[in-house]
Design a protein around this motif. Structure first.
Motif, mmCIF file in Angstrom:
data_model
loop_
_atom_site.group_PDB
_atom_site.id
_atom_site.type_symbol
_atom_site.label_atom_id
_atom_site.label_comp_id
_atom_site.label_asym_id
_atom_site.label_seq_id
_atom_site.Cartn_x
_atom_site.Cartn_y
_atom_site.Cartn_z
ATOM 1 N N GLU A 22 91.788 2.122 -19.286
ATOM 2 C CA GLU A 22 91.395 0.874 -20.061
ATOM 3 C C GLU A 22 92.761 0.503 -20.799
ATOM 4 O O GLU A 22 92.857 -0.835 -21.174
ATOM 5 N N LYS A 51 81.223 13.045 -20.515
ATOM 6 C CA LYS A 51 82.301 11.957 -21.431
ATOM 7 C C LYS A 51 82.774 10.653 -20.522
ATOM 8 O O LYS A 51 82.779 9.649 -20.951
ATOM 9 N N GLU A 54 79.855 8.349 -19.320
ATOM 10 C CA GLU A 54 79.662 7.514 -20.491
ATOM 11 C C GLU A 54 80.733 6.389 -20.820
ATOM 12 O O GLU A 54 80.318 5.312 -20.962
ATOM 13 N N LYS A 55 81.869 6.904 -20.888
ATOM 14 C CA LYS A 55 83.245 5.921 -20.928
ATOM 15 C C LYS A 55 83.195 4.945 -20.029
ATOM 16 O O LYS A 55 83.397 3.615 -20.253
ATOM 17 N N SER A 56 82.789 5.424 -18.610
ATOM 18 C CA SER A 56 83.137 4.318 -17.638
ATOM 19 C C SER A 56 81.852 3.377 -17.697
ATOM 20 O O SER A 56 82.204 2.419 -17.310
ATOM 21 N N LYS A 57 80.748 3.693 -18.043
ATOM 22 C CA LYS A 57 79.855 2.908 -18.253
ATOM 23 C C LYS A 57 80.231 1.726 -19.314
ATOM 24 O O LYS A 57 80.007 0.499 -18.942
ATOM 25 N N GLN A 58 80.589 2.139 -20.399
ATOM 26 C CA GLN A 58 81.136 1.403 -21.725
ATOM 27 C C GLN A 58 82.177 0.548 -21.245
ATOM 28 O O GLN A 58 82.181 -0.511 -21.594
ATOM 29 N N ILE A 59 82.919 0.944 -20.223
ATOM 30 C CA ILE A 59 84.228 0.041 -20.044
ATOM 31 C C ILE A 59 83.950 -0.529 -18.724
ATOM 32 O O ILE A 59 85.080 -1.565 -18.355
#
Ligand code: FE
Ligand code: FE
Ligand code: ZN
Length: 277
Positions: A22, A51, A54-59
């Motif tokens: 990111e 985690k 979750e982060k992957s989905k978000q970014i």
């Protein structure tokens, strides 16, 4: 959407690789499943994986590429070397299921004198033992430069391996631009021709990822030495055509150029300006 990333260190885990991506403007990444020389893998940390997902989905990371240690040699004439490669790959594939539906790339191997045919048979035998129908990971054969007795220097050799694999929907190809250049495929002056040849021999539906590297060496040199984007014999114009090519533009691209993170960040930003949305 342009999927672009680079090779990252996995030493701090999956979440760290997502955060680093990111930070440098990437939305995918490649990493070694373990020490590239093939030691024991780090314990899976389920909290880190949670985690990371979750982060992957978000970014917007929707695919990642794991790379097997490059010292594995599935083609070896030495049974112990093949056993070690098989056990390592089987373990990697088991671990990959913590992050389902991704890609696992490996170098087919070197036949070291016993001949391509036997080398290919050894590779096929291992693949048929480690690939399971339950796995969600696609295993990718990397196109090689043809250094020494490396197998995978031609589309024909890769096709022969694929032909021997029983679970065909689990196997694909990762095309390395430096390697195919060094193997003698002219992606600078004849990208369409090279892709047509790939399609005719292997089938472009098998192409799942691109290693995007410039090359220090000339077409057909069989050397395999990566260069920074635009500083080698492939050049920026060719990369602009490669990332925008209708048959390639939706694939994930991974930089393995000689760079630290700041260099990768610059190359990612350059490639993004060249990508036509
Ligand atoms: Fe590789
Ligand atoms: Fe590569
Ligand atoms: Zn290479």
């Amino acid at each position: 959407m342009f999927k672009i990333g680079c090779h990252l260190s996995a030493s701090k885990g999956y979440l760290d690789m997502a955060e680093t991506s990111e930070r440098i403007g990437a939305n995918t990444f490649q990493f070694f499943t373990r020490n590239p020389r093939g030691g024991k893998a780090k314990e899976i940390d389920e909290e880190d994986i949670k985690k990371f997902l979750e982060k992957s989905k978000q970014i917007g990371i929707d695919v990642i590429l794991a790379h097997a240690p490059y010292t594995l040699n599935c083609a070896s004439s030495d049974l112990r070397v093949r056993e070690f490669a098989k056990e390592t790959m089987a373990d990697d594939l088991k671990r990959m299921e913590y992050t389902p539906n991704n890609l696992y790339n490996f170098h087919p191997g070197s036949h070291v004198g016993q001949g391509v045919e036997i080398g290919i048979k050894n590779i096929v035998d291992i693949l048929n033992e480690v690939i399971t129908k339950e796995q969600t990971t696609t295993v990718l054969l990397e196109t090689m430069a043809g250094k020494g007795s490396e197998i995978g220097r031609s589309f024909e050799e890769l096709k022969q391996i694929i032909d021997g694999v029983k679970l065909k929907d689990k196997i694909g190809v990762c095309l390395d631009t430096c390697h195919v250049n060094d193997a003698g495929y002219d992606i600078v002056n004849n990208l369409d021709g090279v892709l047509e040849e790939f399609d005719k021999i292997i089938g472009l539906e098998k192409l799942k990822a691109i290693h995007i590297n410039d090359s220090k060496n000339d077409l057909g040199s069989h050397k395999d030495r990566h260069e920074k984007i635009g500083e080698g014999t492939i050049g920026t114009d060719a990369f602009e055509r490669i990332i925008n090519h209708p048959k390639l533009r939706n694939l994930p691209f991974f930089l393995e150029t000689p760079n630290e993170l700041d260099g990768y960040e610059k190359e990612i930003s350059l490639l993004k300006t060249l990508y036509k949305n």
